[in-house]
Design a protein around this motif. Sequence first.
Motif, PDB file in Angstrom:
ATOM      1  N   SER A   1       0.837  -1.200   0.000  1.00 52.27           N
ATOM      2  CA  SER A   1       0.000   0.000   0.000  1.00 52.27           C
ATOM      3  C   SER A   1       0.874   1.253   0.000  1.00 52.27           C
ATOM      4  O   SER A   1       1.895   1.313   0.689  1.00 52.27           O
ATOM      5  CB  SER A   1      -0.901   0.000   1.247  1.00 52.27           C
ATOM      6  OG  SER A   1      -1.536   1.246   1.393  1.00 52.27           O
ATOM      7  N   PRO A   2       0.484   2.303  -0.739  1.00 51.65           N
ATOM      8  CA  PRO A   2       1.277   3.545  -0.776  1.00 51.65           C
ATOM      9  C   PRO A   2       1.387   4.214   0.591  1.00 51.65           C
ATOM     10  O   PRO A   2       2.307   4.989   0.826  1.00 51.65           O
ATOM     11  CB  PRO A   2       0.498   4.426  -1.764  1.00 51.65           C
ATOM     12  CG  PRO A   2      -0.334   3.483  -2.572  1.00 51.65           C
ATOM     13  CD  PRO A   2      -0.678   2.350  -1.650  1.00 51.65           C
ATOM     14  N   GLU A   3       0.440   3.938   1.519  1.00 52.18           N
ATOM     15  CA  GLU A   3       0.453   4.617   2.813  1.00 52.18           C
ATOM     16  C   GLU A   3       1.439   4.005   3.797  1.00 52.18           C
ATOM     17  O   GLU A   3       1.699   4.575   4.862  1.00 52.18           O
ATOM     18  CB  GLU A   3      -0.954   4.585   3.446  1.00 52.18           C
ATOM     19  CG  GLU A   3      -1.981   5.433   2.736  1.00 52.18           C
ATOM     20  CD  GLU A   3      -2.554   4.733   1.503  1.00 52.18           C
ATOM     21  OE1 GLU A   3      -2.426   3.496   1.424  1.00 52.18           O
ATOM     22  OE2 GLU A   3      -3.106   5.420   0.626  1.00 52.18           O
ATOM     23  N   ILE A   4       2.016   2.832   3.494  1.00 53.34           N
ATOM     24  CA  ILE A   4       2.815   2.122   4.486  1.00 53.34           C
ATOM     25  C   ILE A   4       4.024   2.922   4.933  1.00 53.34           C
ATOM     26  O   ILE A   4       4.360   2.969   6.116  1.00 53.34           O
ATOM     27  CB  ILE A   4       3.241   0.732   3.948  1.00 53.34           C
ATOM     28  CG1 ILE A   4       4.014  -0.037   5.029  1.00 53.34           C
ATOM     29  CG2 ILE A   4       4.080   0.866   2.679  1.00 53.34           C
ATOM     30  CD1 ILE A   4       3.197  -0.354   6.248  1.00 53.34           C
ATOM     31  N   VAL A   5       4.690   3.596   3.992  1.00 51.28           N
ATOM     32  CA  VAL A   5       5.911   4.325   4.348  1.00 51.28           C
ATOM     33  C   VAL A   5       5.585   5.474   5.295  1.00 51.28           C
ATOM     34  O   VAL A   5       6.264   5.674   6.318  1.00 51.28           O
ATOM     35  CB  VAL A   5       6.621   4.839   3.080  1.00 51.28           C
ATOM     36  CG1 VAL A   5       7.860   5.646   3.463  1.00 51.28           C
ATOM     37  CG2 VAL A   5       7.013   3.675   2.180  1.00 51.28           C
TER      38      VAL A   5
END
Length: 710
Positions: free
Chosen positions: A561-565
């Motif tokens: 998911s793009p939000e993980i970082v």
Amino acid sequence: MGSTTHIDPSGEEGAASAPRHLALVTSSQPPTSKVLVVEDDDDDAHLIRRCLFLSAPHLQVEVVATAQAALFKLRGGGYRAAIIDYRLGTTRGTELIERCRASGVGTPMILLTGQGGADVDLEAMQKGACDYLEKSTVTPELLERSLRYAVEQATTRQALVAARNRFEAAIRGSNDGIWDLDLGSGTLFLSPRFKSMLGLEIRDGGDHLGTWFSRVHDDDLPRVEDAIQAASDGRSEGLNIEHRILHADGTWLWVLLRGKLQRDEEGAPVRLAGSQTDITVRRNAEEHTRHQALHDSLTGLANRALLADRLDHLVRRLRRHPEAGFSILYLDLDDFKPVNDEHGHAAGDIVLMEVAARLRDAVRAVDTVARIGGDEFVLLLERCVTAEDAEKVSSNVREAISAPIEIEAAQVTIGVSIGTRLVADPVDDVLTLLSDADRSMYAAKAGRSGRVLGLVQRKRELRPTMQDWLRDAIANETLGPHFQPIVCAQSRTVLGYEALARWTHQGESISPGTFVPLARSAGLLDALGETMLRQACRWVAGREEDDLWVSVNVDASSLASPEIVETVRAALEEAGVDGSRLRLELTEHEELPCLRAAASHVEALAALGVELSLDDFGTGHCGLGALLELPNTCIKLDRSLIIKLGSCEATRTVVGSLVKMAHALGRSVVAEGVETAAQWRAATAQGVDLAQGYLFGRPQATWPQPRFTL
């Protein structure tokens, strides 16, 4: 027979020193080195000594005149290089080089000749020389270059040999069978190990697809044929499937079949080659682990997790088939505590096992019998929708349990209180069904009448569901981490902890096997992971003086998911923790291939200093591919492998190979589920770096001594 010349720059020969000293010894070499010159002509020997002094005055030059003396000295070792004349009396220098190589001498050798010729050059290279020089052209610079070239070439060759040996050792350790299919001719090659794996003679024929496929299990054959056909047609680049195959003794093996497609210059498929790995031990271990995870260890009955799964299945079937109602019988043994008090817990176990056997005999094969507590049992009765039917089964159960039970020289008689829940219409919250049956059972027990009280299905009341409670627990952080230590296998000190999610609701501990699937189905998995991440980072921030790290489980799909970082960065910044003190554990399952599309996220996490860890390694489908795809990753060997290390040679071979492979890739290895000292010794003997399990500590909310030596 020989002489050693120590060339002193301040002596007579140093008067004509070269304008520069050409370095031969690198920083990793000793400050002095010996070079052996094999030359029977004094003038030529003096020429070589002088050139060596002018190019590398730090060298010790030793001269011998015969091939026999040279062979003796080179076998003893200790020489940086050897310079050998082509003609040594009746012996040629190439013959000496050949004898040295046959004796295992790895010293770099340079052949020196008074005459040129391509045939001499070729012969020198074939016999094992690293370089070839003509005496008439030798200069200090040329000799230094030749020596440097010879040393570097020998070093490279030794590295290649070592790499080849490691590769061959890894192949032998993996114990794989090799297969190769020529798509043009249809020719199939099966390696000797492939055949011996199936109990076939090496000389057996049948190297064609028809014979191979005839041994594949009928249920698995369509998948195998489709996978190979898809690769042969160029619709896929390879295959990676598990299936059963018949051994010569009539038993079935589980194997992992892998293959890679090769194409010609025009892109057309030409060859399909791969390996076959015997994974029977692993599959059996997985099956055993699954059985243990879903069954009560004492009675062998279904446990709470399997009961919840069966209950969910019946509810979903009821939605599709309104006539498929069922009943739940909740049982609690009467007067069981005195059995433990008077006869001991061993006697109590005998009673429980006997009750389990009688319950199985009292119901049909399609019904489910589960033990969900100390002396509490549940029966799921399929297509039992009337109170009369439930009462009939309950009567049979009471009669079966009331019969005396033999305990050593004594007999005990116990009773049972039974509550029922009839389910004739679909429901939204399956977990309340057990609560209804439980309340019915307590009502029966309170009456002490021995009769069965029943609750018929009522309309769903407006009240919180388990999903609502879970959502509140995540939001309010009443669901949080317990920490289990991870120790260094060598120093026996705690280096970090794994944060394991734990939830206590209304005084009852809810198993992760219950609330994690519930979180997944309710879309709360990301929120669960985020709250665990934040709490774990805050916990490890409070132990800064111990320099410990914490490991948090993350669903593989979340990592893509793009939000993980940003989620990880925010948790680290909120707690004031450096990324090097955080690890993300990825469970090895079929979602891992999606990580290849998350390369930028993985790189960003690595830039924060966050390491990744592949959990349950050795039991999934794509752990090796993920290990190659993901940088900065360690592996955690599944406990199903660790528990068999001390008793199963095949498991030791598998674990040893996995450890060697991981170390060759620069990755560390954690042995998970270590419960005994014997398992720890066996894991350490296989070279694991870290260990985790009940032997070192059970998960706790706090650790009063965060760093200790075992």
